[in-house]
Design a protein around this motif. Structure first.
Motif, short mmCIF file in Angstrom:
data_model
loop_
_atom_site.label_atom_id
_atom_site.label_comp_id
_atom_site.label_asym_id
_atom_site.label_seq_id
_atom_site.Cartn_x
_atom_site.Cartn_y
_atom_site.Cartn_z
N UNK A 1 0.82 -1.22 0.00
CA UNK A 1 0.00 0.00 0.00
C UNK A 1 0.85 1.27 0.00
N UNK A 2 2.16 1.13 0.28
CA UNK A 2 3.06 2.28 0.17
C UNK A 2 3.27 2.67 -1.30
N UNK A 3 2.88 1.80 -2.20
CA UNK A 3 3.06 2.04 -3.64
C UNK A 3 1.78 1.71 -4.38
N UNK A 4 0.63 2.08 -3.79
CA UNK A 4 -0.64 1.60 -4.30
C UNK A 4 -1.04 2.23 -5.63
N UNK A 5 -0.54 3.41 -5.92
CA UNK A 5 -0.83 4.00 -7.24
C UNK A 5 -0.27 3.11 -8.35
N UNK A 6 0.94 2.58 -8.13
CA UNK A 6 1.53 1.69 -9.12
C UNK A 6 0.76 0.37 -9.17
N UNK A 7 0.31 -0.12 -8.02
CA UNK A 7 -0.53 -1.32 -8.02
C UNK A 7 -1.74 -1.12 -8.91
N UNK A 8 -2.41 0.01 -8.77
CA UNK A 8 -3.60 0.29 -9.57
C UNK A 8 -3.26 0.38 -11.06
N UNK A 9 -2.15 1.01 -11.37
CA UNK A 9 -1.73 1.10 -12.77
C UNK A 9 -1.44 -0.28 -13.36
N UNK A 10 -0.80 -1.14 -12.55
CA UNK A 10 -0.45 -2.47 -13.04
C UNK A 10 -1.69 -3.35 -13.22
N UNK A 11 -2.66 -3.20 -12.35
CA UNK A 11 -3.90 -3.95 -12.52
C UNK A 11 -4.59 -3.51 -13.82
N UNK A 12 -4.63 -2.20 -14.07
CA UNK A 12 -5.24 -1.70 -15.30
C UNK A 12 -4.49 -2.23 -16.53
N UNK A 13 -3.16 -2.24 -16.44
CA UNK A 13 -2.37 -2.75 -17.56
C UNK A 13 -2.63 -4.25 -17.75
N UNK A 14 -2.72 -4.97 -16.63
CA UNK A 14 -3.01 -6.39 -16.73
C UNK A 14 -4.35 -6.67 -17.38
N UNK A 15 -5.37 -5.87 -17.04
CA UNK A 15 -6.68 -6.05 -17.65
C UNK A 15 -6.64 -5.77 -19.16
N UNK A 16 -5.83 -4.80 -19.53
CA UNK A 16 -5.66 -4.51 -20.95
C UNK A 16 -5.00 -5.68 -21.67
#
Length: 471
Positions: free
Chosen positions: A160-175
């Motif tokens: 959660x210290x890097x959760x913005x990147x987590x969200x970006x990676x999930x979006x990339x994974x869905x793509x």
């Protein structure tokens, strides 16, 4: 190979090689232990003498039933793999799971942390960039072969210290799912400090599983999992966890609260029950794995106490079965009918072959417990796997390449145990961590007993309900 034991009033016989489990009476239990070493007449005579209330005819009938089970390959089964020449290092594998260390940084100083109390071996804190994470997901896709479902665990440190990147990676994974016909199953593990409504909402939408770290009772948790300044954390996280778990349950989504027990709480069954009494229904707690010199490390003399704790827990779980206080305990979850495929039964988690860990700088290691050991770096997310020699060594790790596993009844359940623990304690990937082995064997025995006891309890409930309907 036969394994026999008694637990909570049940006489249990496990035929190791077939996986068949038999719950029997005392005479049959003793007869099975003598069956292969003596003639029929001697065995029958011995059992009749030991159990004078049983008739000779009944004992002979039981003996014949044992013989029939042997003929059906449900008792005294030969090992179908022991004498087969299988070169496990040549079996084809694909990478299907990844531990993505998005943060080598943490806001806690857990005393047992394998990363030096969250300080990551004295190195500067690192957060994974989106570009590195993106390359990691691309690597996973490229190395997954025909495997469609891929597992990614956002790990740390504290993700959660890097959760913005987590969200970006999930979006990339869905793509990438749409482009490749793959499906990502995302998980994240958190210490709960930074949990908020935004993170929970995102996780409830995108995460197939969530793991929440808590060690049980307040005094136990606060002693082992403090802030960097020593302040307690239990009161900070528990209300968030309760809210998060309730949300996940309402949505039919998976979660676990996960703890670690140490020498400071050898009565760890109380910590599990404390978590259950807080309303958590999916619980895991692991024995600490630490150097012998650590004051909190487990020792061989602790094993009988810990085994008793598993017995206490197992009996309580049977008691709670079918009530609104029922809960699942990860290490007692066992599939007696299906279970893992043959290769997984033989070779375990697949670390270094089917499962890898990626650090914030893009380095690839066999699993998160090898991170920080330069000799085990097997490649990076741009160039891929470069150390095939290390991969080959991990491919060769299985229950037949570990001499201590060959004669162990638990081998097809634990698959040889944790390779990292074996290496850390013995310096040999193909040895075993003996304390871990003893506890795993006890957990398997308890898990089988729970299956038997809960089946009995369900049958009694069903019979009672039928009687009430016909009354």
């Amino acid at each position: 190979m036969i394994h026999q034991y008694k637990n909570n009033g049940y006489d249990i016989v496990l035929d190791v090689n077939s996986g068949a489990i038999h719950v029997v009476d005392d005479p049959t239990y003793d007869m099975i232990s003598e069956y292969e070493g003596k003639p029929r007449e001697t065995v029958v005579s011995d059992i009749v003498e030991k159990y004078p209330s049983e008739t000779k005819e009944d004992i002979e009938e039981a003996y014949d039933e044992i013989t029939a089970l042997k003929d059906q390959k449900a008792l005294f089964t030969v090992d179908p793999y022991e004498n087969r020449v299988i070169d496990y290092t040549k079996r084809p594998t694909v990478v299907k799971a990844m531990c993505l260390n998005v943060a080598h940084a943490c806001n806690l100083s857990c005393r047992y942390c394998f990363a030096d109390e969250g300080l990551y071996f004295g190195k500067k804190a690192e957060l994974m960039s989106f570009d590195v994470g993106k390359a990691a997901l691309d690597f996973l896709i490229a190395n997954s072969g025909h495997r469609r479902n891929l597992e990614v665990d956002f790990f740390g440190g504290e993700p959660t210290l890097n959760f913005d990147v987590v969200k970006q990676l999930v979006a990339y994974g869905r793509q990438r799912e749409k482009e490749t016909d793959k499906h990502f199953r995302f998980t994240f593990t958190t210490n709960g400090i930074l949990l908020n409504d935004e993170i929970m909402d995102f996780a409830n939408k995108e995460m197939d599983n969530v793991v929440m770290s808590i060690d049980g009772r307040k005094e136990v948790h606060d002693h082992m999992r403090p802030f960097h300044n020593g302040d307690p954390t239990w009161d900070v996280i528990v209300p968030k966890y309760q809210k998060f778990a309730a949300q996940r349950e309402a949505l039919g989504k998976q979660y676990y609260v996960r703890g670690t027990y140490t020498r400071y709480n050898l009565d760890f069954a109380n910590d599990i029950l404390a978590m259950a009494d807080l309303g958590f229904r999916q619980i895991s707690i692991e024995p600490v794995v630490a150097p012998p010199e650590a004051d909190y490390s487990l020792r061989k003399e602790d094993i009988p106490i810990l085994e008793e704790q598993y017995d206490i827990l197992a009996k309580e779980m049977v008691k709670r079965h079918g009530t609104d206080q029922e809960f699942n305990f990860f290490h007692f979850m066992i599939d007696l009918e299906g279970g893992p495929c043959v290769y997984k039964r033989l070779s375990g988690c697949g670390s270094g072959t089917e499962y890898v860990s990626v650090t914030p700088d893009g380095s690839i290691f066999p699993c998160h417990q090898f991170v920080g050991k330069p000799d085990f770096k097997i490649g990076d997310v741009w160039k891929g796997i470069e150390r095939q020699d290390i991969v080959t060594e991990f491919k060769g790790c299985n229950v037949y390449s570990r001499p201590k596993c060959r004669e162990c009844f638990a081998r097809f359940y634990c698959s040889g145990g944790c390779t990292a623990n074996a290496y850390n304690f013995t310096g040999n990937l193909r040895d075993v961590y003996e304390i871990g082995c003893a506890l795993e064997k006890k957990r398997i025995e308890c898990a089988i007993m729970i299956k038997a006891a809960c089946a009995d309890k369900d049958a009694q409930t069903e019979s009672s309900e039928k009687s009430e309907k016909t009354a």
